[in-house]
Design an enzyme around this catalytic site. Structure first.
Site, PDB file in Angstrom:
ATOM      1  N   HIS A 205       3.499  -3.765   1.270  1.00 18.45           N
ATOM      2  CA  HIS A 205       4.328  -3.053   2.255  1.00 18.45           C
ATOM      3  C   HIS A 205       3.766  -1.669   2.524  1.00 18.45           C
ATOM      4  O   HIS A 205       3.236  -1.006   1.628  1.00 18.45           O
ATOM      5  CB  HIS A 205       5.803  -3.020   1.862  1.00 18.45           C
ATOM      6  CG  HIS A 205       6.182  -2.174   0.686  1.00 18.45           C
ATOM      7  ND1 HIS A 205       6.444  -0.832   0.801  1.00 18.45           N
ATOM      8  CD2 HIS A 205       6.392  -2.482  -0.617  1.00 18.45           C
ATOM      9  CE1 HIS A 205       6.799  -0.350  -0.390  1.00 18.45           C
ATOM     10  NE2 HIS A 205       6.766  -1.326  -1.270  1.00 18.45           N
ATOM     11  N   ASP A 226       3.893   3.244  -4.780  1.00 13.56           N
ATOM     12  CA  ASP A 226       4.800   2.318  -4.087  1.00 13.56           C
ATOM     13  C   ASP A 226       4.816   2.622  -2.584  1.00 13.56           C
ATOM     14  O   ASP A 226       5.603   3.412  -2.142  1.00 13.56           O
ATOM     15  CB  ASP A 226       6.197   2.463  -4.677  1.00 13.56           C
ATOM     16  CG  ASP A 226       7.184   1.476  -4.095  1.00 13.56           C
ATOM     17  OD1 ASP A 226       6.746   0.500  -3.464  1.00 13.56           O
ATOM     18  OD2 ASP A 226       8.399   1.690  -4.260  1.00 13.56           O
ATOM     19  N   GLU A 260      10.005  -2.480   4.094  1.00 15.78           N
ATOM     20  CA  GLU A 260      10.334  -3.251   2.880  1.00 15.78           C
ATOM     21  C   GLU A 260      11.456  -2.596   2.104  1.00 15.78           C
ATOM     22  O   GLU A 260      12.339  -3.263   1.564  1.00 15.78           O
ATOM     23  CB  GLU A 260       9.082  -3.374   1.999  1.00 15.78           C
ATOM     24  CG  GLU A 260       9.242  -4.300   0.787  1.00 15.78           C
ATOM     25  CD  GLU A 260       9.657  -3.592  -0.495  1.00 15.78           C
ATOM     26  OE1 GLU A 260       9.864  -4.272  -1.507  1.00 15.78           O
ATOM     27  OE2 GLU A 260       9.809  -2.349  -0.483  1.00 15.78           O
ATOM     28  N   GLU A 261      11.394  -1.254   2.036  1.00 21.93           N
ATOM     29  CA  GLU A 261      12.327  -0.514   1.163  1.00 21.93           C
ATOM     30  C   GLU A 261      13.763  -0.560   1.663  1.00 21.93           C
ATOM     31  O   GLU A 261      14.675  -0.168   0.942  1.00 21.93           O
ATOM     32  CB  GLU A 261      11.871   0.950   1.041  1.00 21.93           C
ATOM     33  CG  GLU A 261      10.476   1.138   0.463  1.00 21.93           C
ATOM     34  CD  GLU A 261      10.412   0.890  -1.043  1.00 21.93           C
ATOM     35  OE1 GLU A 261      11.383   0.381  -1.619  1.00 21.93           O
ATOM     36  OE2 GLU A 261       9.362   1.201  -1.633  1.00 21.93           O
ATOM     37  N   ASP A 288       2.363  -5.073  -4.769  1.00 15.54           N
ATOM     38  CA  ASP A 288       3.333  -3.985  -4.594  1.00 15.54           C
ATOM     39  C   ASP A 288       3.377  -3.192  -5.899  1.00 15.54           C
ATOM     40  O   ASP A 288       3.976  -3.645  -6.872  1.00 15.54           O
ATOM     41  CB  ASP A 288       4.713  -4.576  -4.268  1.00 15.54           C
ATOM     42  CG  ASP A 288       5.720  -3.501  -3.905  1.00 15.54           C
ATOM     43  OD1 ASP A 288       5.376  -2.299  -3.960  1.00 15.54           O
ATOM     44  OD2 ASP A 288       6.865  -3.868  -3.565  1.00 15.54           O
ATOM     45  N   HIS A 369      10.141   5.985  -5.751  1.00 13.94           N
ATOM     46  CA  HIS A 369      11.121   6.408  -4.745  1.00 13.94           C
ATOM     47  C   HIS A 369      11.515   7.881  -4.860  1.00 13.94           C
ATOM     48  O   HIS A 369      12.639   8.260  -4.496  1.00 13.94           O
ATOM     49  CB  HIS A 369      12.380   5.527  -4.783  1.00 13.94           C
ATOM     50  CG  HIS A 369      12.079   4.081  -4.553  1.00 13.94           C
ATOM     51  ND1 HIS A 369      12.935   3.070  -4.936  1.00 13.94           N
ATOM     52  CD2 HIS A 369      11.007   3.478  -4.000  1.00 13.94           C
ATOM     53  CE1 HIS A 369      12.395   1.904  -4.618  1.00 13.94           C
ATOM     54  NE2 HIS A 369      11.231   2.123  -4.059  1.00 13.94           N
TER      55      HIS A 369
HETATM   56 ZN   LIG Z   1       7.294  -1.338  -3.264  1.00 12.24          ZN
END
Ligand SMILES: [Zn+2]
Length: 417
Positions: A205, A226, A260-261, A288, A369
């Site tokens: 992603h 990520d 994706e998130e 990922d 994140h």
């Molecule tokens: Zn990810």
């Protein structure tokens, strides 16, 4: 076997959903963690026996949903998201994950060692690091931000440049995703020579998110691990395959997924479109998070759930053939419902599997994140990702197979099968 979903409305709602709501499909455990944020609208059990909930949240609170999933389950993804409840329920009714998990029809073979052995020593840590540095240099790659669109377009242009001079390679921005805002997915296609209707997919992603960003387009979300690392792994894999003048037997598609998130939106839109068009996808690799390793942990972890049984066995064979002799070790990781984009392919009935980073003894990457997901936090190196590019090259060579390879001088035209 096709199964009929039993979606039981818990609360009557108007037939037309408000545009300010987002409709989630998640595990019951994830829904419980969202207490107060999400309102249950239906219960369901998926074909593998997981209890699922269709719920409704305010669109403006979607980042909080991602944040809660992050804090309680320490992972990316975790749910599918839709603009309407009807879409969410249709998604569940067409769930093909049971077939995709159990299917053994696909036959994977290990017989392309010359191609893979030629490729493996060519992986360059510095090139992977450069791609991660570039992508994590955007303010964010959030699906609804200008930078989220610009960074996707950069990936498109960068991949297209790697394919310069190849008339059998095309690149596109995939925008047929109503929930992806202005962020496109990126697809690069290498046309197969003798088995062009059989498609091999390598995906990661391209978006990022900050769980404290509150949905702001200006949030800081470097997303180095990520999943800039996954895009960088695909980019290095593509560079090496194309530089060797490789022509596959099967058609190959490299994919950077949007959004994706916020509920696996880009990959789900593509997988559903392919299912609708009857595209024969024979294998999907998901990468990922590839760049974090700390302490005495196994180098690569095979995701055990929502993956195809035959492909998982094949991943282990690929690892044992190509990676173990280099001293790498493998383990497993159970990731949960809707964990990453492989789940979109699994839901659409296609064989998909995923290799995940080593992490550390305490679990996964601690800065996921957040503003801390930077190259600096990973020691300013992309060394942990090198083995993922090598694994991706082994997957590529052994699933798409080799029609022709040329390592010097002008590429000879590929003639009839
Ligand atoms: Zn990810």
């Amino acid at each position: 076997m096709e199964r009929t979903a039993a979606v039981l409305p818990a609360t009557p709602v108007p037939a037309t959903a408000s545009p300010r709501k987002v409709h989630l499909v998640s595990s019951r455990a994830t829904f419980r963690a969202l207490s107060g944020l999400a309102t249950a609208r239906g219960l369901h059990r998926d074909p593998s026996g997981t209890d699922l909930v269709v719920s409704e949240v305010d669109a403006a609170r979607l980042d909080d949903v991602a944040g809660i999933v992050h804090r309680t389950e320490q992972r990316c993804g975790g749910f599918f998201a839709f603009d309407t409840r009807a879409q969410a329920e249709a998604f569940l009714r067409s769930d093909r994950s049971a077939q995709a998990i159990a299917a053994t029809a696909a036959s994977y073979t290990l017989d392309n060692r010359p191609t893979v052995d030629h490729w493996l020593p060519q992986v360059r840590e510095a090139r992977i690091r450069d791609t991660i540095a570039h992508l994590s240099g955007y303010q964010n790659r959030y699906f609804a931000s200008p930078a989220g669109k610009a960074s996707a377009e950069w990936i498109h242009d960068h991949w297209a440049a790697l394919a310069a001079g190849r008339s059998d390679v095309t690149t596109e921005l995939f925008t047929a995703c109503p929930g992806c805002s202005t962020q496109p997915s990126v697809i690069l296609t290498i046309e197969g020579t003798t088995l062009r209707d059989e498609v091999v997919v390598l995906g990661a992603h391209l978006d990022s998110i900050n769980i404290n960003g509150g949905g702001s387009p200006g949030q800081a979300a470097p997303g180095a691990d990520d999943d800039a690392s996954g895009i960088a792994v695909l980019t290095e894999t593509l560079r090496i395959a194309l530089a060797s003048g490789w022509r596959p037997r099967r058609t190959v598609r490299f994919m950077g997924y949007a959004a994706e998130e916020v509920g696996l939106r880009g990959s789900n839109a593509i997988a559903q479109a392919y299912r609708g068009a009857g595209v024969d996808v024979v294998a999907v690799l998901q990468v990922d998070m590839t760049n974090y390793k700390a302490g005495p942990v196994q180098d690569m972890k095979l995701i055990t759930d929502y993956s195809n049984a035959s492909l998982k066995v094949f991943f282990e064979q690929l690892f044992d053939t190509y990676m173990a002799p280099m001293g790498y070790t493998r383990g497993t990781y159970t990731c949960g419902y809707g964990c990453s984009d492989h789940a979109s392919w699994t839901n659409a009935g296609y064989p998909a599997a995923m290799m995940f980073e080593a992490g550390d003894p305490g679990g996964s990457f601690p800065y996921i994140h957040t503003t801390g997901d930077t190259l600096a936090m990973m020691g300013n190196t992309a060394q942990p990702s090198v083995k993922f590019a090598q694994f991706a090259l082994a997957f590529l060579g052994e699933t798409a197979k080799t029609r022709a390879m040329h390592t010097g001088g002008p590429l000879l035209p590929v003639t009839a099968p």
